[in-house]
Design a protein around this motif. Structure first.
Motif, mmCIF file in Angstrom:
data_model
loop_
_atom_site.group_PDB
_atom_site.id
_atom_site.type_symbol
_atom_site.label_atom_id
_atom_site.label_comp_id
_atom_site.label_asym_id
_atom_site.label_seq_id
_atom_site.Cartn_x
_atom_site.Cartn_y
_atom_site.Cartn_z
ATOM 1 N N ALA A 129 -7.631 5.590 -5.224
ATOM 2 C CA ALA A 129 -7.515 4.749 -6.426
ATOM 3 C C ALA A 129 -7.965 3.324 -6.133
ATOM 4 C CB ALA A 129 -6.086 4.763 -6.955
ATOM 5 N N TYR A 130 -7.618 2.791 -4.969
ATOM 6 C CA TYR A 130 -8.044 1.437 -4.603
ATOM 7 C C TYR A 130 -9.566 1.383 -4.507
ATOM 8 C CZ TYR A 130 -8.563 -2.994 -2.208
ATOM 9 O OH TYR A 130 -8.934 -4.271 -1.885
ATOM 10 N N ASN A 131 -10.146 2.342 -3.819
ATOM 11 C CA ASN A 131 -11.593 2.376 -3.649
ATOM 12 C C ASN A 131 -12.296 2.535 -4.999
ATOM 13 O OD1 ASN A 131 -13.790 2.499 -1.554
ATOM 14 N ND2 ASN A 131 -14.237 4.345 -2.728
ATOM 15 N N ASP A 132 -11.754 3.394 -5.870
ATOM 16 C CA ASP A 132 -12.328 3.559 -7.209
ATOM 17 C C ASP A 132 -12.263 2.253 -7.987
ATOM 18 O OD1 ASP A 132 -12.811 6.216 -6.607
ATOM 19 O OD2 ASP A 132 -11.122 6.975 -7.790
ATOM 20 N N ARG A 133 -11.147 1.550 -7.892
ATOM 21 C CA ARG A 133 -10.980 0.267 -8.580
ATOM 22 C C ARG A 133 -11.976 -0.759 -8.026
ATOM 23 N NH1 ARG A 133 -10.627 -2.745 -12.641
ATOM 24 N NH2 ARG A 133 -9.323 -4.567 -12.498
ATOM 25 N N PHE A 134 -12.129 -0.812 -6.714
ATOM 26 C CA PHE A 134 -13.097 -1.713 -6.094
ATOM 27 C C PHE A 134 -14.486 -1.455 -6.679
ATOM 28 C CE2 PHE A 134 -16.284 -2.938 -3.061
ATOM 29 C CZ PHE A 134 -15.813 -4.106 -2.485
ATOM 30 N N ASN A 135 -14.904 -0.201 -6.697
ATOM 31 C CA ASN A 135 -16.231 0.143 -7.204
ATOM 32 C C ASN A 135 -16.377 -0.162 -8.691
ATOM 33 O OD1 ASN A 135 -17.325 0.957 -4.731
ATOM 34 N ND2 ASN A 135 -16.528 3.023 -4.955
ATOM 35 N N GLU A 136 -15.306 0.012 -9.462
ATOM 36 C CA GLU A 136 -15.337 -0.316 -10.893
ATOM 37 C C GLU A 136 -15.522 -1.822 -11.099
ATOM 38 O OE1 GLU A 136 -12.010 -0.635 -14.340
ATOM 39 O OE2 GLU A 136 -12.081 1.260 -13.261
ATOM 40 N N THR B 46 -27.389 -0.237 4.051
ATOM 41 C CA THR B 46 -26.201 0.591 4.178
ATOM 42 C C THR B 46 -25.491 0.121 5.433
ATOM 43 O OG1 THR B 46 -27.316 2.300 5.476
ATOM 44 C CG2 THR B 46 -27.274 2.609 3.081
ATOM 45 N N GLY B 47 -24.200 0.335 5.478
ATOM 46 C CA GLY B 47 -23.450 -0.089 6.644
ATOM 47 C C GLY B 47 -22.030 0.422 6.615
ATOM 48 N N THR B 48 -21.251 -0.090 7.526
ATOM 49 C CA THR B 48 -19.840 0.243 7.642
ATOM 50 C C THR B 48 -19.036 -1.034 7.449
ATOM 51 O OG1 THR B 48 -20.356 2.004 9.208
ATOM 52 C CG2 THR B 48 -18.076 1.207 9.187
ATOM 53 N N TYR B 49 -17.927 -0.922 6.731
ATOM 54 C CA TYR B 49 -17.039 -2.076 6.541
ATOM 55 C C TYR B 49 -15.666 -1.742 7.100
ATOM 56 C CZ TYR B 49 -14.597 0.370 2.827
ATOM 57 O OH TYR B 49 -13.849 1.289 2.139
ATOM 58 N N LEU B 50 -14.912 -2.775 7.401
ATOM 59 C CA LEU B 50 -13.530 -2.653 7.837
ATOM 60 C C LEU B 50 -12.745 -3.750 7.127
ATOM 61 C CD1 LEU B 50 -12.090 -2.080 11.324
ATOM 62 C CD2 LEU B 50 -11.295 -4.014 9.998
ATOM 63 N N PHE B 51 -11.741 -3.345 6.364
ATOM 64 C CA PHE B 51 -10.823 -4.288 5.726
ATOM 65 C C PHE B 51 -9.509 -4.267 6.471
ATOM 66 C CE2 PHE B 51 -12.552 -3.389 1.159
ATOM 67 C CZ PHE B 51 -13.611 -4.237 1.370
ATOM 68 N N VAL B 52 -8.976 -5.435 6.793
ATOM 69 C CA VAL B 52 -7.582 -5.572 7.187
ATOM 70 C C VAL B 52 -6.886 -6.046 5.926
ATOM 71 C CG1 VAL B 52 -5.924 -6.783 8.638
ATOM 72 C CG2 VAL B 52 -8.164 -6.134 9.569
ATOM 73 N N MET B 53 -5.817 -5.347 5.528
ATOM 74 C CA MET B 53 -5.186 -5.609 4.241
ATOM 75 C C MET B 53 -3.694 -5.860 4.417
ATOM 76 S SD MET B 53 -7.125 -2.422 2.436
ATOM 77 C CE MET B 53 -7.006 -2.938 0.732
ATOM 78 N N GLU B 54 -3.136 -6.621 3.480
ATOM 79 C CA GLU B 54 -1.688 -6.797 3.472
ATOM 80 C C GLU B 54 -1.163 -6.396 2.101
ATOM 81 O OE1 GLU B 54 -0.949 -10.884 4.547
ATOM 82 O OE2 GLU B 54 -1.068 -11.549 2.479
ATOM 83 N N ARG B 55 0.056 -5.872 2.127
ATOM 84 C CA ARG B 55 0.680 -5.403 0.882
ATOM 85 C C ARG B 55 1.191 -6.595 0.085
ATOM 86 N NH1 ARG B 55 2.499 -0.488 -0.719
ATOM 87 N NH2 ARG B 55 2.415 0.393 1.364
ATOM 88 N N HIS B 56 0.937 -6.544 -1.208
ATOM 89 C CA HIS B 56 1.455 -7.522 -2.166
ATOM 90 C C HIS B 56 2.130 -6.720 -3.270
ATOM 91 C CE1 HIS B 56 -0.413 -11.409 -0.943
ATOM 92 N NE2 HIS B 56 -1.041 -10.554 -0.163
ATOM 93 N N GLY B 57 3.443 -6.749 -3.286
ATOM 94 C CA GLY B 57 4.160 -5.952 -4.274
ATOM 95 C C GLY B 57 4.191 -4.493 -3.879
ATOM 96 N N GLU B 58 4.620 -3.665 -4.800
ATOM 97 C CA GLU B 58 4.810 -2.235 -4.534
ATOM 98 C C GLU B 58 3.498 -1.479 -4.313
ATOM 99 O OE1 GLU B 58 6.962 1.148 -3.778
ATOM 100 O OE2 GLU B 58 7.764 -0.869 -4.088
ATOM 101 N N ASP B 59 2.513 -1.716 -5.175
ATOM 102 C CA ASP B 59 1.298 -0.905 -5.136
ATOM 103 C C ASP B 59 0.014 -1.705 -4.974
ATOM 104 O OD1 ASP B 59 2.671 1.518 -5.533
ATOM 105 O OD2 ASP B 59 2.778 1.134 -7.682
ATOM 106 N N GLU B 60 0.092 -2.951 -4.552
ATOM 107 C CA GLU B 60 -1.098 -3.779 -4.479
ATOM 108 C C GLU B 60 -1.416 -4.146 -3.034
ATOM 109 O OE1 GLU B 60 -2.883 -7.990 -6.188
ATOM 110 O OE2 GLU B 60 -0.885 -7.358 -6.783
#
Length: 120
Positions: A3-10, A92-106
């Motif tokens: 869902a996150y990846n789909d949202r990113f692409n949208e 084309t390439g490869t990405y790496l995200f380091v992410m932190e949680r914000h709230g329950e689902d973000e």
């Protein structure tokens, strides 16, 4: 994380700069190949602005997602495709995200690192 990846692409497909920047924390690190890391939103905004201005196409897939034991941080790894025909840029390439949680689902991106695959 599908869902996150789909949202990113949208967000990217609709050229929504504000929503794109909201995917990041206020001072993320942008780590490009051969460059020193840059903190802040100026580089992500400029990069996506270039894609918008040139009606480019940009998308992500994801292959791996790892969450810390306490659920506060994650790493997301996948591939990207970029085609900005008007500017003669394709990659084309490869990405790496380091992410932190914000709230329950973000999740927000703390570090955005990528490489570009060699043209075969």
């Amino acid at each position: 994380m599908t869902a996150y990846n789909d949202r990113f692409n949208e967000i990217v497909a609709t050229y929504d700069l504000e929503a794109f920047l909201a995917l990041y924390v206020d001072e993320p690190l942008w780590i490009a190949p051969g460059e020193r890391p840059v903190a802040g939103l100026d580089v992500p905004a400029g990069t996506f602005g270039f894609i918008i201005e040139n009606a480019g196409a940009f998308s992500h897939s994801f292959e791996h997602f790892f969450v810390s034991d306490d659920g506060s941080q994650a790493v997301m790894i996948g591939d990207y495709d970029l085609d900005v025909e008007q500017a003669g840029v394709a990659a084309t390439g490869t990405y790496l995200f380091v992410m932190e949680r914000h709230g329950e689902d973000e999740w927000r991106i703390v570090a955005d690192m990528f490489n570009q695959h060699e043209v075969e």
